[in-house]
Design a protein around this motif. Sequence first.
Motif, PDB file in Angstrom:
ATOM      1  N   VAL A  25     -27.883  17.556 -11.736  1.00 41.04           N
ATOM      2  CA  VAL A  25     -26.619  16.875 -11.449  1.00 41.04           C
ATOM      3  C   VAL A  25     -26.031  16.301 -12.735  1.00 41.04           C
ATOM      4  CG1 VAL A  25     -25.526  14.970 -10.197  1.00 41.04           C
ATOM      5  CG2 VAL A  25     -27.363  16.291  -9.116  1.00 41.04           C
ATOM      6  N   MET A  26     -24.735  16.535 -12.916  1.00 42.13           N
ATOM      7  CA  MET A  26     -24.012  15.959 -14.050  1.00 42.13           C
ATOM      8  C   MET A  26     -22.808  15.193 -13.504  1.00 42.13           C
ATOM      9  SD  MET A  26     -22.231  17.765 -17.362  1.00 42.13           S
ATOM     10  CE  MET A  26     -20.919  18.482 -16.386  1.00 42.13           C
ATOM     11  N   GLN A  27     -22.894  13.857 -13.575  1.00 42.08           N
ATOM     12  CA  GLN A  27     -21.772  13.036 -13.131  1.00 42.08           C
ATOM     13  C   GLN A  27     -20.642  13.167 -14.143  1.00 42.08           C
ATOM     14  OE1 GLN A  27     -22.575   8.825 -12.790  1.00 42.08           O
ATOM     15  NE2 GLN A  27     -20.756   8.477 -11.548  1.00 42.08           N
TER      16      GLN A  27
ATOM     17  N   GLY B 206     -10.989  11.435  -3.389  1.00 42.90           N
ATOM     18  CA  GLY B 206      -9.978  12.443  -3.681  1.00 42.90           C
ATOM     19  C   GLY B 206     -10.158  13.178  -4.990  1.00 42.90           C
ATOM     20  N   GLY B 207     -11.417  13.341  -5.432  1.00 39.43           N
ATOM     21  CA  GLY B 207     -11.630  14.056  -6.682  1.00 39.43           C
ATOM     22  C   GLY B 207     -13.058  14.544  -6.846  1.00 39.43           C
ATOM     23  N   VAL B 208     -13.234  15.478  -7.768  1.00 33.67           N
ATOM     24  CA  VAL B 208     -14.557  16.000  -8.095  1.00 33.67           C
ATOM     25  C   VAL B 208     -15.266  14.963  -8.963  1.00 33.67           C
ATOM     26  CG1 VAL B 208     -15.826  17.837  -9.283  1.00 33.67           C
ATOM     27  CG2 VAL B 208     -13.847  18.398  -7.869  1.00 33.67           C
ATOM     28  N   VAL B 209     -16.454  14.538  -8.516  1.00 35.66           N
ATOM     29  CA  VAL B 209     -17.189  13.476  -9.212  1.00 35.66           C
ATOM     30  C   VAL B 209     -18.430  13.977  -9.944  1.00 35.66           C
ATOM     31  CG1 VAL B 209     -16.333  11.634  -7.703  1.00 35.66           C
ATOM     32  CG2 VAL B 209     -18.455  12.855  -7.097  1.00 35.66           C
ATOM     33  N   ALA B 210     -18.861  15.202  -9.641  1.00 36.01           N
ATOM     34  CA  ALA B 210     -20.087  15.713 -10.269  1.00 36.01           C
ATOM     35  C   ALA B 210     -20.134  17.236 -10.161  1.00 36.01           C
ATOM     36  CB  ALA B 210     -21.326  15.116  -9.613  1.00 36.01           C
ATOM     37  N   ILE B 211     -20.928  17.811 -11.041  1.00 41.06           N
ATOM     38  CA  ILE B 211     -21.260  19.236 -10.990  1.00 41.06           C
ATOM     39  C   ILE B 211     -22.779  19.296 -10.847  1.00 41.06           C
ATOM     40  CG2 ILE B 211     -21.208  21.451 -12.199  1.00 41.06           C
ATOM     41  CD1 ILE B 211     -18.410  20.327 -11.550  1.00 41.06           C
ATOM     42  N   THR B 212     -23.246  20.150  -9.967  1.00 45.21           N
ATOM     43  CA  THR B 212     -24.671  20.279  -9.728  1.00 45.21           C
ATOM     44  C   THR B 212     -25.009  21.748  -9.529  1.00 45.21           C
ATOM     45  OG1 THR B 212     -26.513  19.439  -8.381  1.00 45.21           O
ATOM     46  CG2 THR B 212     -24.463  19.921  -7.224  1.00 45.21           C
ATOM     47  N   GLU B 213     -26.242  22.017  -9.280  1.00 48.10           N
ATOM     48  CA  GLU B 213     -26.714  23.358  -8.969  1.00 48.10           C
ATOM     49  C   GLU B 213     -27.272  23.333  -7.542  1.00 48.10           C
ATOM     50  OE1 GLU B 213     -27.475  27.303 -10.425  1.00 48.10           O
ATOM     51  OE2 GLU B 213     -26.463  25.652 -11.434  1.00 48.10           O
ATOM     52  N   LEU B 214     -26.751  24.186  -6.693  1.00 46.74           N
ATOM     53  CA  LEU B 214     -27.319  24.317  -5.346  1.00 46.74           C
ATOM     54  C   LEU B 214     -28.532  25.230  -5.488  1.00 46.74           C
ATOM     55  CD1 LEU B 214     -27.482  23.916  -2.346  1.00 46.74           C
ATOM     56  CD2 LEU B 214     -25.636  25.559  -2.053  1.00 46.74           C
ATOM     57  N   TYR B 215     -29.688  24.633  -5.366  1.00 49.22           N
ATOM     58  CA  TYR B 215     -30.941  25.305  -5.679  1.00 49.22           C
ATOM     59  C   TYR B 215     -31.571  25.995  -4.468  1.00 49.22           C
ATOM     60  CZ  TYR B 215     -35.796  25.841  -7.168  1.00 49.22           C
ATOM     61  OH  TYR B 215     -37.024  26.348  -7.444  1.00 49.22           O
TER      62      TYR B 215
END
Length: 150
Positions: free
Chosen positions: A127-129, A69-78
Amino acid sequence: MKAITIIQPWATLIALNEKKLETRSWPTKYRGPLAIHAGKKIDKEACEEPDIKATLARHGYTADSLPTGGVVAITELYECWSIGTDYQSGMPLLYNGKDGGSRIVGLKEDKFGYYSPGRYAWELADVMQLPEPIPAKGQQGLWNWEGVQP
């Protein structure tokens, strides 16, 4: 920022930078920042698969401790790859129509997705957790996340 909801354990595998390809039945032309949202569902059977269970355990997770139920990471869709089969090795083959590029999916990665021919693999990078999940309500498909962004 665009976001995608992914059930567990796959959202955490992405956050841990263990899963670099997210397999989908549909392609996307979107490229750029992507929030990884852990849905409320946990696939307990998948969590018991030896490769997944061992990878989660190495990072201190079990099926019962995965965030939901939450955002766990920010990444780049490459990149978005089409999935086929390498006929020599029998391994999944990723290819794109832009430059004729292709590559075989690695042995560990093939355990973390559904690589049936005709599906798509979204390649994730940088990826940044997040230190703690940011609560959010998920949605189907790509959606806009307006939450606090690191």
